[in-house]
Design an enzyme around this catalytic site. Structure first.
Site, PDB file in Angstrom:
ATOM      1  N   CYS A 218       0.811  -1.221   0.000  1.00 22.38           N
ATOM      2  CA  CYS A 218       0.000   0.000   0.000  1.00 22.38           C
ATOM      3  C   CYS A 218       0.844   1.270   0.000  1.00 22.38           C
ATOM      4  O   CYS A 218       0.502   2.260  -0.650  1.00 22.38           O
ATOM      5  CB  CYS A 218      -0.945   0.008   1.196  1.00 22.38           C
ATOM      6  SG  CYS A 218      -2.004  -1.449   1.315  1.00 22.38           S
TER       7      CYS A 218
ATOM      8  N   ASP B 178      -4.882   1.854   5.076  1.00 24.66           N
ATOM      9  CA  ASP B 178      -6.116   2.323   5.701  1.00 24.66           C
ATOM     10  C   ASP B 178      -5.962   3.448   6.728  1.00 24.66           C
ATOM     11  O   ASP B 178      -6.623   4.473   6.642  1.00 24.66           O
ATOM     12  CB  ASP B 178      -6.827   1.152   6.386  1.00 24.66           C
ATOM     13  CG  ASP B 178      -7.363   0.141   5.388  1.00 24.66           C
ATOM     14  OD1 ASP B 178      -7.127   0.327   4.187  1.00 24.66           O
ATOM     15  OD2 ASP B 178      -8.000  -0.832   5.817  1.00 24.66           O
TER      16      ASP B 178
ATOM     17  N   CYS C 216      -5.307  -1.784  -1.476  1.00 21.31           N
ATOM     18  CA  CYS C 216      -6.255  -2.824  -1.911  1.00 21.31           C
ATOM     19  C   CYS C 216      -7.273  -2.270  -2.900  1.00 21.31           C
ATOM     20  O   CYS C 216      -7.807  -1.178  -2.723  1.00 21.31           O
ATOM     21  CB  CYS C 216      -6.964  -3.412  -0.703  1.00 21.31           C
ATOM     22  SG  CYS C 216      -5.854  -4.233   0.452  1.00 21.31           S
TER      23      CYS C 216
ATOM     24  N   SER D  55     -13.380  -4.938   7.997  1.00 18.44           N
ATOM     25  CA  SER D  55     -12.651  -4.440   6.842  1.00 18.44           C
ATOM     26  C   SER D  55     -13.640  -3.924   5.815  1.00 18.44           C
ATOM     27  O   SER D  55     -14.785  -4.388   5.734  1.00 18.44           O
ATOM     28  CB  SER D  55     -11.819  -5.573   6.236  1.00 18.44           C
ATOM     29  OG  SER D  55     -11.383  -5.240   4.940  1.00 18.44           O
TER      30      SER D  55
END
Length: 557
Positions: A52, A126, A197, A473
């Site tokens: 990421c 995230d 993602c 998630s």
């Protein structure tokens, strides 16, 4: 350089008394000319653990080039990052939400300590996304956030896959529905390179939200991580932060009640992650804006789902980019009369002007027209009831169920629930209850993707429900209620549940209840004693002592 373009850094760089500071800065290569210019902090979240954030060093270099081109001097620094996908289902996942606070704290400390005139923050996975914006809101100096972009989809059996498919394959493999060779092949090809993602999971959800909020430049987040155009976007962000400095346009002028509603609407229209509730509540508090958990339900009730994105739909973030990107979502909201069009963005244009400039790719099928919504109202609903007096979050995207009544299967940690799924002990109609995983009890409010993915992979996604005081998630789909508040560790009603209790989800009435009388529930809770804390020292213990309820954003400040 005009003094008003160095409103803070002059205290570090100017005058005879600052010679020691200048001497130390010259030791690492800064010149007199560099130090005479505005100093812009470049807050990087680069880390080589996971895809990421792996490519952010290169983007930081282009941002710095843009800052220099526009007359500033960049100073890059780094902060932490925890990969949710790597730590998922392990003790390490407890660190994820906690890292959001550490990211915000560390950026704030470096920026305040060095008196930067402006800040550009770069995010990827995230918690780096809300963490960077929380810091910008606290500092309230001219600044913006650039999202590093999405990973390309992997290929398995000639179709696109994401990390979501791997998590669900765990359950399929355990149930004998996938061979070992197929399982390994999927694992080896699901993530082909750098980037966050690919589905409308938490990273891409928050990327949409922050373009609609106005704190990220419109059409910057949509560009995929390894697309050559991403470097041009980064260079422009470096130039743009200098324009913000010259105009003295600050985050709290951009982060308002109405722009937060725009962000929520963007989340809803794209079928985004339940984590957006936690993060937008936290950012609102940092910016001094009144926002409550019930505002999400109100915005959701008037906003259709139009984007056909995973985990509930067919497409990934790169497909949305090719269709017209996040600007197309803004345009749909504007056409529906759901956009507060006058709100400012970091580009200097209003969000309405950005929406009108959107270019929709002819024939695209990723974002439906208003005349053909995937669902007429949004996918995030807030339930209350005797199990969630402070509320909980349920995501409806990807299924049509609006009610469930079944027996509780109660687990006091995620690992025990996951083991029960793997042993095929969960039956159709069960309600899986996972508690003591909230902000305080976890601590850190782990995501339950390992469990929810295994349930779906085992073929139970359409027949069971799940409730937890932990999180989900963005890749989770199914009939799942998270953020149940008060959490078990604070003596919330979820702590009183026992195996076999009948749990009722009723979306129409916005309720989550156990079929027990008030007296019985009170009697059970009066006999309850809190478990000992799982950590007694260090950052985890500190977080558990300080953290607020999930219904208030799970913040420590």
């Amino acid at each position: 350089m005009p003094h008003d373009l160095k409103p803070r850094s002059h205290s570090i760089t100017d005058g005879p008394s600052r010679a020691p500071a200048r001497a130390m800065l010259k030791a690492v290569g800064f010149t007199d000319d560099d130090l005479a210019r505005p100093i812009v902090g470049v807050a990087n979240t680069w880390i080589e653990i996971g895809p990421c954030n792996y490519h952010l060093r290169e983007l930081a270099g282009r941002i710095k080039d843009g800052i220099r081109d526009a007359g500033g001097t960049p100073m890059e620094f780094n902060t932490v990052s925890i990969s949710d996908g790597i730590t998922m289902g392990s003790e390490g996942m407890k660190a994820s939400l906690i890292s959001r606070e550490v990211i915000a704290d560390s950026i704030e400390l470096v920026a305040r300590g060095n008196l930067f005139d402006a800040v550009v923050a770069i995010s990827g996975c995230d918690k780096t996304i809300p963490g960077t914006v929380m810091a910008l809101a606290r500092l309230n100096v001219p600044g913006l956030m650039l999202y590093g972009g999405s990973i390309m989809p992997g290929q398995f059996h000639r179709h696109d896959v994401t990390i979501q498919d791997v998590f669900e394959a765990v359950g399929a493999y355990a149930a004998g529905k996938m061979t070992e060779a197929e399982f390994h092949d999927l694992e080896s090809h699901a993530c082909p390179g750098a980037g966050a993602c690919g589905g409308q999971f938490t990273a891409n959800t928050m990327a949409v939200a922050f373009e609609l909020l106005g704190i990220s430049p419109m059409s910057s987040a949509s560009v995929p991580a390894l697309d050559p155009r991403k470097e041009d976007v980064a260079f422009r962000c470096g130039q743009l932060v200098m324009e913000l400095l010259r105009r003295d346009l600050r985050p709290r002028q951009i982060i308002t009640r109405r722009s937060l509603e725009n962000a929520i609407a963007g989340v809803i229209m794209t079928g985004g992650s339940t984590n957006s509730v936690l993060h937008l509540l936290a950012i609102a508090r940092e910016a001094g804006v009144d926002l409550t958990i019930d505002d999400f339900d109100r915005v959701s009730a008037r906003t259709p789902i139009l984007a056909d994105l995973k985990p509930g739909g067919r497409f990934v973030a790169n497909d949305l980019y090719r269709a017209g990107g996040n600007a197309l979502i803004a345009r749909r909201l504007q056409d529906a009369g759901l956009l507060h069009a006058e709100e400012l963005t970091v580009t200097g244009r209003t969000i309405g002007e950005e929406a009108r400039a959107a270019a929709e790719t002819p024939g695209q099928v990723v974002v439906h027209p208003l005349s053909d919504p995937i669902k007429p109202t949004g996918g995030l609903v807030i339930l209350r009831g005797n199990l969630a007096p402070e509320g909980c979050v349920l995501k409806l995207v990807g299924h049509d169920r609006t009610s469930h009544r079944g027996p509780a299967r109660v687990f006091d940690c995620e690992e025990d629930a996951f083991a029960a799924v793997q042993r095929q002990e969960i039956r159709p109609n069960d309600v899986v209850v996972i508690r003591y995983e909230g902000p305080k009890g976890g601590p850190g409010m782990r995501e339950m993707l390992a469990v929810t993915g295994a349930l779906v992979g085992a073929g139970l996604g359409d027949s069971v429900a799940l409730m937890t005081d932990g999180r989900f998630s963005g890749a989770t789909h199914g009939f799942m209620a998270g953020h149940v508040s008060p959490e078990a560790a604070r003596g919330g009603p979820i702590a009183a549940l026992r195996d076999g209790d009948t749990i009722v989800f009723d979306v129409a009435s916005r309720r989550l209840d156990v079929e027990l009388s008030d007296a019985d529930l009170r009697a059970r809770l009066s006999a309850w004693t809190p478990p000992p804390p799982r950590y007694t020292s260090g950052v985890m213990a500190k977080y558990a002592r300080l953290v607020s309820s999930a219904s208030e954003g799970a913040m420590t400040g």
